[in-house]
Design a protein around this motif. Sequence first.
Motif, PDB file in Angstrom:
ATOM      1  N   GLU A   1      80.932 -32.453  48.260  1.00  0.00           N
ATOM      2  CA  GLU A   1      81.369 -32.669  49.635  1.00  0.00           C
ATOM      3  C   GLU A   1      80.240 -33.254  50.475  1.00  0.00           C
ATOM      4  O   GLU A   1      80.478 -34.123  51.325  1.00  0.00           O
ATOM      5  N   ALA A   2      79.015 -32.783  50.243  1.00  0.00           N
ATOM      6  CA  ALA A   2      77.863 -33.320  50.973  1.00  0.00           C
ATOM      7  C   ALA A   2      77.685 -34.808  50.670  1.00  0.00           C
ATOM      8  O   ALA A   2      77.404 -35.598  51.570  1.00  0.00           O
TER       9      ALA A   2
ATOM     10  N   PHE B   1      69.625 -33.049  52.927  1.00  0.00           N
ATOM     11  CA  PHE B   1      69.963 -32.097  51.875  1.00  0.00           C
ATOM     12  C   PHE B   1      68.940 -30.969  51.779  1.00  0.00           C
ATOM     13  O   PHE B   1      69.305 -29.802  51.696  1.00  0.00           O
ATOM     14  N   ILE B   2      67.660 -31.291  51.800  1.00  0.00           N
ATOM     15  CA  ILE B   2      66.631 -30.263  51.625  1.00  0.00           C
ATOM     16  C   ILE B   2      66.469 -29.413  52.885  1.00  0.00           C
ATOM     17  O   ILE B   2      66.417 -28.187  52.813  1.00  0.00           O
ATOM     18  N   GLU B   3      66.380 -30.040  54.040  1.00  0.00           N
ATOM     19  CA  GLU B   3      66.069 -29.304  55.268  1.00  0.00           C
ATOM     20  C   GLU B   3      67.288 -28.656  55.932  1.00  0.00           C
ATOM     21  O   GLU B   3      67.121 -27.758  56.761  1.00  0.00           O
ATOM     22  N   TYR B   4      68.491 -29.091  55.572  1.00  0.00           N
ATOM     23  CA  TYR B   4      69.669 -28.546  56.230  1.00  0.00           C
ATOM     24  C   TYR B   4      70.695 -27.983  55.254  1.00  0.00           C
ATOM     25  O   TYR B   4      71.130 -26.849  55.418  1.00  0.00           O
ATOM     26  N   LEU B   5      71.107 -28.739  54.253  1.00  0.00           N
ATOM     27  CA  LEU B   5      72.126 -28.250  53.321  1.00  0.00           C
ATOM     28  C   LEU B   5      71.603 -27.094  52.467  1.00  0.00           C
ATOM     29  O   LEU B   5      72.222 -26.037  52.383  1.00  0.00           O
ATOM     30  N   PHE B   6      70.466 -27.280  51.831  1.00  0.00           N
ATOM     31  CA  PHE B   6      69.919 -26.274  50.915  1.00  0.00           C
ATOM     32  C   PHE B   6      68.848 -25.395  51.549  1.00  0.00           C
ATOM     33  O   PHE B   6      68.211 -24.606  50.869  1.00  0.00           O
ATOM     34  N   ALA B   7      68.623 -25.511  52.839  1.00  0.00           N
ATOM     35  CA  ALA B   7      67.511 -24.841  53.523  1.00  0.00           C
ATOM     36  C   ALA B   7      67.615 -23.318  53.499  1.00  0.00           C
ATOM     37  O   ALA B   7      68.675 -22.753  53.251  1.00  0.00           O
ATOM     38  N   GLY B   8      66.493 -22.700  53.804  1.00  0.00           N
ATOM     39  CA  GLY B   8      66.425 -21.248  53.864  1.00  0.00           C
ATOM     40  C   GLY B   8      65.920 -20.704  52.540  1.00  0.00           C
ATOM     41  O   GLY B   8      65.264 -21.401  51.771  1.00  0.00           O
ATOM     42  N   ASN B   9      66.249 -19.484  52.270  1.00  0.00           N
ATOM     43  CA  ASN B   9      65.815 -18.837  51.021  1.00  0.00           C
ATOM     44  C   ASN B   9      66.954 -18.722  50.021  1.00  0.00           C
ATOM     45  O   ASN B   9      67.000 -17.794  49.233  1.00  0.00           O
ATOM     46  N   LYS B  10      67.878 -19.681  50.053  1.00  0.00           N
ATOM     47  CA  LYS B  10      69.031 -19.646  49.157  1.00  0.00           C
ATOM     48  C   LYS B  10      68.644 -19.934  47.715  1.00  0.00           C
ATOM     49  O   LYS B  10      69.334 -19.519  46.799  1.00  0.00           O
TER      50      LYS B  10
ATOM     51  N   LEU C   1      74.600 -35.356  60.234  1.00  0.00           N
ATOM     52  CA  LEU C   1      73.781 -34.146  60.213  1.00  0.00           C
ATOM     53  C   LEU C   1      74.586 -32.932  60.669  1.00  0.00           C
ATOM     54  O   LEU C   1      74.500 -31.858  60.065  1.00  0.00           O
ATOM     55  N   LYS C   2      75.390 -33.089  61.693  1.00  0.00           N
ATOM     56  CA  LYS C   2      76.238 -31.983  62.171  1.00  0.00           C
ATOM     57  C   LYS C   2      77.165 -31.504  61.052  1.00  0.00           C
ATOM     58  O   LYS C   2      77.336 -30.300  60.831  1.00  0.00           O
ATOM     59  N   ASN C   3      77.755 -32.439  60.321  1.00  0.00           N
ATOM     60  CA  ASN C   3      78.668 -32.086  59.233  1.00  0.00           C
ATOM     61  C   ASN C   3      77.940 -31.444  58.061  1.00  0.00           C
ATOM     62  O   ASN C   3      78.464 -30.520  57.423  1.00  0.00           O
ATOM     63  N   ILE C   4      76.723 -31.893  57.760  1.00  0.00           N
ATOM     64  CA  ILE C   4      75.924 -31.289  56.685  1.00  0.00           C
ATOM     65  C   ILE C   4      75.550 -29.857  57.069  1.00  0.00           C
ATOM     66  O   ILE C   4      75.627 -28.937  56.245  1.00  0.00           O
ATOM     67  N   LYS C   5      75.163 -29.645  58.314  1.00  0.00           N
ATOM     68  CA  LYS C   5      74.819 -28.291  58.775  1.00  0.00           C
ATOM     69  C   LYS C   5      76.011 -27.345  58.643  1.00  0.00           C
ATOM     70  O   LYS C   5      75.863 -26.197  58.233  1.00  0.00           O
TER      71      LYS C   5
ATOM     72  N   LEU D   1      78.508 -27.609  56.562  1.00  0.00           N
ATOM     73  CA  LEU D   1      78.738 -27.387  55.132  1.00  0.00           C
ATOM     74  C   LEU D   1      77.738 -26.382  54.555  1.00  0.00           C
ATOM     75  O   LEU D   1      78.082 -25.573  53.697  1.00  0.00           O
ATOM     76  N   ALA D   2      76.526 -26.400  55.054  1.00  0.00           N
ATOM     77  CA  ALA D   2      75.474 -25.504  54.556  1.00  0.00           C
ATOM     78  C   ALA D   2      75.858 -24.044  54.687  1.00  0.00           C
ATOM     79  O   ALA D   2      75.466 -23.213  53.854  1.00  0.00           O
ATOM     80  N   SER D   3      76.623 -23.716  55.693  1.00  0.00           N
ATOM     81  CA  SER D   3      77.005 -22.319  55.912  1.00  0.00           C
ATOM     82  C   SER D   3      77.898 -21.778  54.798  1.00  0.00           C
ATOM     83  O   SER D   3      78.047 -20.569  54.657  1.00  0.00           O
ATOM     84  N   ARG D   4      78.462 -22.641  53.996  1.00  0.00           N
ATOM     85  CA  ARG D   4      79.320 -22.206  52.882  1.00  0.00           C
ATOM     86  C   ARG D   4      78.544 -21.864  51.616  1.00  0.00           C
ATOM     87  O   ARG D   4      79.124 -21.352  50.663  1.00  0.00           O
ATOM     88  N   ILE D   5      77.244 -22.156  51.587  1.00  0.00           N
ATOM     89  CA  ILE D   5      76.446 -21.843  50.397  1.00  0.00           C
ATOM     90  C   ILE D   5      76.045 -20.377  50.440  1.00  0.00           C
ATOM     91  O   ILE D   5      75.434 -19.923  51.409  1.00  0.00           O
ATOM     92  N   ASP D   6      76.379 -19.662  49.398  1.00  0.00           N
ATOM     93  CA  ASP D   6      76.050 -18.240  49.288  1.00  0.00           C
ATOM     94  C   ASP D   6      74.549 -18.031  49.462  1.00  0.00           C
ATOM     95  O   ASP D   6      73.742 -18.746  48.869  1.00  0.00           O
TER      96      ASP D   6
END
Length: 159
Positions: A33-34, A79-88, A127-131, A133-138
């Motif tokens: 989707e990303a 992708f790195i800073e927004y989609l996959f970001a954090g400690n996921k 970027l808004k749409n990627i952000k 989408l990121a919330s759906r990653i466990d």
Amino acid sequence: DAFAPMSTVPRSSRFALQASDKPLTELCEITKEACDIVSPLLREMYSQIKIGTGTSDTALFKSDATFFTIADGIVQHMFIEYLFAGNKFHEIVGEEDDSVVNILETPYTVDSLVVPEEFEDLITTTLKNIKALASRIDQTAYSDMTIFVDPIDGTREFA
């Protein structure tokens, strides 16, 4: 058992294999989707990428004789800073890790390249749409996984 035909794997093991694949399948679907989300941005950028044409350059010639485009830098950054970001994830590795990308304040930049103003609205929307989408990653399912990002579709000769 990993290489045994499904008919020889006990039913309970078959279920376990399928259940354990669910988080990875979900991650693949989200990643697809990303890619769909960034596609309109990439198509528009491809039509405008200029190599060696003065002050509005949108690509650089790298030491390995390939081109680095604003599309490469922006897609990897999103992708790195927004989609996959954090400690996921355990770790995130990107092909263009040394790039400095600014897509929060105008003029947007990728390393020494200034992103043409005509892309600003499209970048902001993407970027808004990627952000979102990121919330759906466990947040915990992939903590032992390393993610590799290589924005090959940002490189014109592979498009």
